[in-house]
Write a protein that holds these residues in place. Structure first.
Motif, PDB file in Angstrom:
ATOM      1  N   SER A 138       5.766   5.739  10.036  1.00 51.17           N
ATOM      2  CA  SER A 138       5.749   6.841   9.086  1.00 51.17           C
ATOM      3  C   SER A 138       4.636   6.654   8.062  1.00 51.17           C
ATOM      4  CB  SER A 138       7.103   6.931   8.383  1.00 51.17           C
ATOM      5  OG  SER A 138       7.110   7.969   7.429  1.00 51.17           O
ATOM      6  N   ALA A 139       4.506   5.428   7.518  1.00 52.53           N
ATOM      7  CA  ALA A 139       3.470   5.170   6.515  1.00 52.53           C
ATOM      8  C   ALA A 139       2.076   5.305   7.106  1.00 52.53           C
ATOM      9  CB  ALA A 139       3.661   3.769   5.928  1.00 52.53           C
ATOM     10  N   TRP A 140       1.947   5.038   8.398  1.00 45.73           N
ATOM     11  CA  TRP A 140       0.641   5.124   9.057  1.00 45.73           C
ATOM     12  C   TRP A 140       0.047   6.527   8.921  1.00 45.73           C
ATOM     13  CZ3 TRP A 140      -2.064   1.199  11.389  1.00 45.73           C
ATOM     14  CH2 TRP A 140      -3.181   1.570  12.145  1.00 45.73           C
ATOM     15  N   ARG A 141       0.910   7.548   8.880  1.00 39.33           N
ATOM     16  CA  ARG A 141       0.435   8.931   8.799  1.00 39.33           C
ATOM     17  C   ARG A 141       0.219   9.395   7.365  1.00 39.33           C
ATOM     18  NH1 ARG A 141       2.733   7.468  13.874  1.00 39.33           N
ATOM     19  NH2 ARG A 141       2.078   8.996  15.438  1.00 39.33           N
ATOM     20  N   ASP A 142       0.536   8.543   6.393  1.00 36.42           N
ATOM     21  CA  ASP A 142       0.454   8.946   4.992  1.00 36.42           C
ATOM     22  C   ASP A 142      -0.917   8.599   4.434  1.00 36.42           C
ATOM     23  OD1 ASP A 142       0.745   9.446   2.311  1.00 36.42           O
ATOM     24  OD2 ASP A 142       2.736   8.540   2.177  1.00 36.42           O
ATOM     25  N   PRO A 143      -1.670   9.587   3.925  1.00 37.54           N
ATOM     26  CA  PRO A 143      -3.014   9.317   3.417  1.00 37.54           C
ATOM     27  C   PRO A 143      -3.034   8.711   2.022  1.00 37.54           C
ATOM     28  CG  PRO A 143      -2.511  11.632   3.161  1.00 37.54           C
ATOM     29  CD  PRO A 143      -1.341  11.028   3.886  1.00 37.54           C
ATOM     30  N   LEU A 148       2.137  -1.130  -3.312  1.00 37.45           N
ATOM     31  CA  LEU A 148       3.432  -1.751  -3.003  1.00 37.45           C
ATOM     32  C   LEU A 148       4.549  -0.718  -3.063  1.00 37.45           C
ATOM     33  CD1 LEU A 148       5.017  -4.323  -2.362  1.00 37.45           C
ATOM     34  CD2 LEU A 148       5.211  -4.718  -4.835  1.00 37.45           C
ATOM     35  N   ARG A 149       4.471   0.205  -4.023  1.00 41.95           N
ATOM     36  CA  ARG A 149       5.505   1.227  -4.142  1.00 41.95           C
ATOM     37  C   ARG A 149       5.591   2.069  -2.869  1.00 41.95           C
ATOM     38  NH1 ARG A 149       5.785   6.563  -5.229  1.00 41.95           N
ATOM     39  NH2 ARG A 149       7.697   7.317  -6.264  1.00 41.95           N
ATOM     40  N   LEU A 155       6.685  -2.697   4.750  1.00 46.10           N
ATOM     41  CA  LEU A 155       6.617  -4.157   4.718  1.00 46.10           C
ATOM     42  C   LEU A 155       7.967  -4.769   5.056  1.00 46.10           C
ATOM     43  CD1 LEU A 155       4.451  -4.587   1.490  1.00 46.10           C
ATOM     44  CD2 LEU A 155       3.722  -4.974   3.858  1.00 46.10           C
ATOM     45  N   LEU A 156       9.041  -4.190   4.528  1.00 48.23           N
ATOM     46  CA  LEU A 156      10.375  -4.691   4.866  1.00 48.23           C
ATOM     47  C   LEU A 156      10.657  -4.492   6.345  1.00 48.23           C
ATOM     48  CD1 LEU A 156      13.106  -5.874   4.156  1.00 48.23           C
ATOM     49  CD2 LEU A 156      13.848  -3.594   3.397  1.00 48.23           C
ATOM     50  N   GLY A 157      10.291  -3.328   6.877  1.00 50.38           N
ATOM     51  CA  GLY A 157      10.463  -3.098   8.312  1.00 50.38           C
ATOM     52  C   GLY A 157       9.671  -4.080   9.146  1.00 50.38           C
ATOM     53  N   THR A 158       8.465  -4.414   8.677  1.00 49.57           N
ATOM     54  CA  THR A 158       7.657  -5.412   9.378  1.00 49.57           C
ATOM     55  C   THR A 158       8.333  -6.774   9.355  1.00 49.57           C
ATOM     56  OG1 THR A 158       5.617  -4.232   8.822  1.00 49.57           O
ATOM     57  CG2 THR A 158       5.408  -6.548   9.426  1.00 49.57           C
ATOM     58  N   GLY A 159       8.847  -7.162   8.184  1.00 53.18           N
ATOM     59  CA  GLY A 159       9.548  -8.431   8.082  1.00 53.18           C
ATOM     60  C   GLY A 159      10.784  -8.488   8.956  1.00 53.18           C
ATOM     61  N   LEU A 160      11.531  -7.398   9.021  1.00 51.82           N
ATOM     62  CA  LEU A 160      12.712  -7.351   9.887  1.00 51.82           C
ATOM     63  C   LEU A 160      12.310  -7.453  11.354  1.00 51.82           C
ATOM     64  CD1 LEU A 160      14.780  -4.546   8.106  1.00 51.82           C
ATOM     65  CD2 LEU A 160      15.130  -7.023   7.991  1.00 51.82           C
ATOM     66  N   ALA A 161      11.192  -6.828  11.711  1.00 53.12           N
ATOM     67  CA  ALA A 161      10.712  -6.926  13.095  1.00 53.12           C
ATOM     68  C   ALA A 161      10.322  -8.361  13.431  1.00 53.12           C
ATOM     69  CB  ALA A 161       9.524  -5.981  13.305  1.00 53.12           C
ATOM     70  N   GLY A 224       2.708  -9.241  -3.066  1.00 51.66           N
ATOM     71  CA  GLY A 224       4.034  -9.516  -2.528  1.00 51.66           C
ATOM     72  C   GLY A 224       4.205  -9.208  -1.067  1.00 51.66           C
ATOM     73  N   ALA A 225       3.162  -8.705  -0.392  1.00 52.84           N
ATOM     74  CA  ALA A 225       3.303  -8.287   1.003  1.00 52.84           C
ATOM     75  C   ALA A 225       3.714  -9.447   1.901  1.00 52.84           C
ATOM     76  CB  ALA A 225       1.996  -7.669   1.499  1.00 52.84           C
ATOM     77  N   ALA A 226       3.062 -10.598   1.753  1.00 49.77           N
ATOM     78  CA  ALA A 226       3.370 -11.741   2.614  1.00 49.77           C
ATOM     79  C   ALA A 226       4.785 -12.243   2.376  1.00 49.77           C
ATOM     80  CB  ALA A 226       2.359 -12.867   2.369  1.00 49.77           C
ATOM     81  N   THR A 227       5.207 -12.262   1.129  1.00 48.06           N
ATOM     82  CA  THR A 227       6.560 -12.737   0.825  1.00 48.06           C
ATOM     83  C   THR A 227       7.612 -11.803   1.397  1.00 48.06           C
ATOM     84  OG1 THR A 227       5.737 -13.745  -1.216  1.00 48.06           O
ATOM     85  CG2 THR A 227       8.110 -13.411  -1.037  1.00 48.06           C
ATOM     86  N   ILE A 228       7.409 -10.489   1.242  1.00 51.18           N
ATOM     87  CA  ILE A 228       8.369  -9.530   1.786  1.00 51.18           C
ATOM     88  C   ILE A 228       8.456  -9.661   3.303  1.00 51.18           C
ATOM     89  CG2 ILE A 228       8.846  -7.066   2.113  1.00 51.18           C
ATOM     90  CD1 ILE A 228       7.574  -6.581  -0.631  1.00 51.18           C
ATOM     91  N   CYS A 229       7.324  -9.851   3.952  1.00 48.35           N
ATOM     92  CA  CYS A 229       7.315  -9.958   5.415  1.00 48.35           C
ATOM     93  C   CYS A 229       7.916 -11.274   5.904  1.00 48.35           C
ATOM     94  CB  CYS A 229       5.882  -9.821   5.944  1.00 48.35           C
ATOM     95  SG  CYS A 229       5.189  -8.164   5.826  1.00 48.35           S
TER      96      CYS A 229
END
Length: 360
Positions: A138-143, A148-149, A155-161, A224-229
């Motif tokens: 979904s975020a991929w299509r957002d310009p 972080l907001r 990022l959370l979805g990536t970490g869960l994956a 915080g991206a690395a920590t969230i993932c």
């Protein structure tokens, strides 16, 4: 057919949170299989958490589609961009769950590495990966900018994956190792202990680094991206070991925070390829140096084979550089623009800024 809508940030946030419920149930099930030998039933409390998480996720996605239906959209036009594969994955997950119940009824409950290769479990694994990465698509299509907001659900979805994939690559998860096992493993070349630990480190290195490179290439890495993932994999690894590997988990948590600081200093993006390649090299070197250093400090001595403990972080760094070069082989320019980025220069109906698509 109509123009496909974009999901709102709230939609993606709730999708990520209900996916957390789903993966939380998977972590409980992984804990049970690792710490409760002799499981003989499909109907367990942790399976209840796991499948109720699926029902919650499916119910939420249905609500997202229903909101679009109420606005007059019909068919594919009612499915927000990025949610199309999710709808298919939810149906396939349900079929895999039924198959899993019958599989256990016929063949019993797996109690060893065979649990990671069960066809019904692999069906669940593949579909879960599609489900939890919904906010990423979904975020991929957002310009809008990759703040972080805006990106935390992705990022959370990536970490869960990452955590979900590593459930099924448990035999390659270096975070499950205790400090004594790490030091002992690099102190002998007998029984393939050093080789097995080296492979675990490289598998885990790829699992942690590749998603960060993906995010950096598309948006850049917000604070915080690395920590969230990384945190979901830490929780999983602690659950599977009964938290008997705390020094290892602490080392990777500190490494994730350090990686975030490195990312803010280097600002690796597709346009800054030297920074991108440097990040891909330095982050794994720092991570696995800390991993070995903390293990040695916890045990009270270094591994006895210096070539192994000095060379392992260098190998991880070299693999990181290779992954970075493969993901970003050249600069981003007019002729070599990355079609996935919002500033790629040429818009298409599927990826251009502000243009919705009927696919995906």
């Amino acid at each position: 057919m109509g123009i496909r809508p974009r999901a709102t940030l709230t939609d993606d946030a709730v999708t990520a949170l209900v996916s957390l419920w789903l993966i939380g149930g998977l972590m409980l099930d992984a804990w049970a299989h690792s710490n409760r030998p002799g499981l003989e039933s499909f109907f367990t409390p942790w399976h209840a958490v796991f499948y109720s998480g699926f029902l919650a996720t499916a119910g939420w996605v249905a609500w997202v589609l229903w909101k679009q239906w109420r606005t007059g959209r019909r068919g594919l036009a009612a499915i927000p961009l990025g949610y199309g594969p999710t709808v298919l994955a939810l149906a396939a997950f349900a079929l895999s769950g039924v198959a899993d119940m019958f599989w256990h009824t016929i063949f019993g409950i797996e109690e060893s590495i065979d649990i990671l290769f069960s066809p019904s479990h692999l069906g669940l694994a593949i579909t879960m990966c599609v489900i939890v990465t919904t906010p990423v698509r979904s975020a991929w299509r957002d310009p809008s900018p990759g703040t972080l907001r805006r990106l935390w659900p992705a990022l959370l979805g990536t970490g869960l994956a990452i955590a979900e994939v590593m459930v099924f690559l448990e035999y390659g998860n270096a975070l499950l190792m205790r400090a004594t096992w790490i030091v002992t493993g690099l102190s002998s070349t007998e029984n393939n202990s050093a080789s097995m630990l080296a492979v675990r480190m490289l598998v885990t290195n790829a699992a942690l680094l590749l998603p960060l490179l993906f995010v950096a290439r598309r948006w850049g890495l917000p604070p915080g991206a690395a920590t969230i993932c990384t945190v979901p994999l830490l929780v999983l690894s602690g659950a599977e070991t009964g938290a008997r590997n705390m020094s290892t988990l602490l080392s990777i948590l500190v490494a994730a925070i350090g990686t975030d600081l490195l990312a803010q200093a280097l600002r690796p993006t597709a346009e800054r390829r030297w920074a991108f390649w440097t990040f891909a090299t330095v982050a794994p070197f720092f991570t696995w140096s800390l991993y070995l250093g903390v293990a040695s400090a916890a045990v009270g001595n270094l591994p006895t084979i210096p070539e192994l403990w000095t060379g392992a972080p260098i190998v991880a760094a070299a693999v990181g550089l290779l992954l970075g070069a493969l993901m970003l082989p050249g600069g981003i320019g007019t002729e070599g623009a990355d079609p996935g980025r919002k500033d790629a220069g040429v818009s298409t109906p599927d990826s251009g800024p502000g243009v919705a698509s009927t696919t995906g």
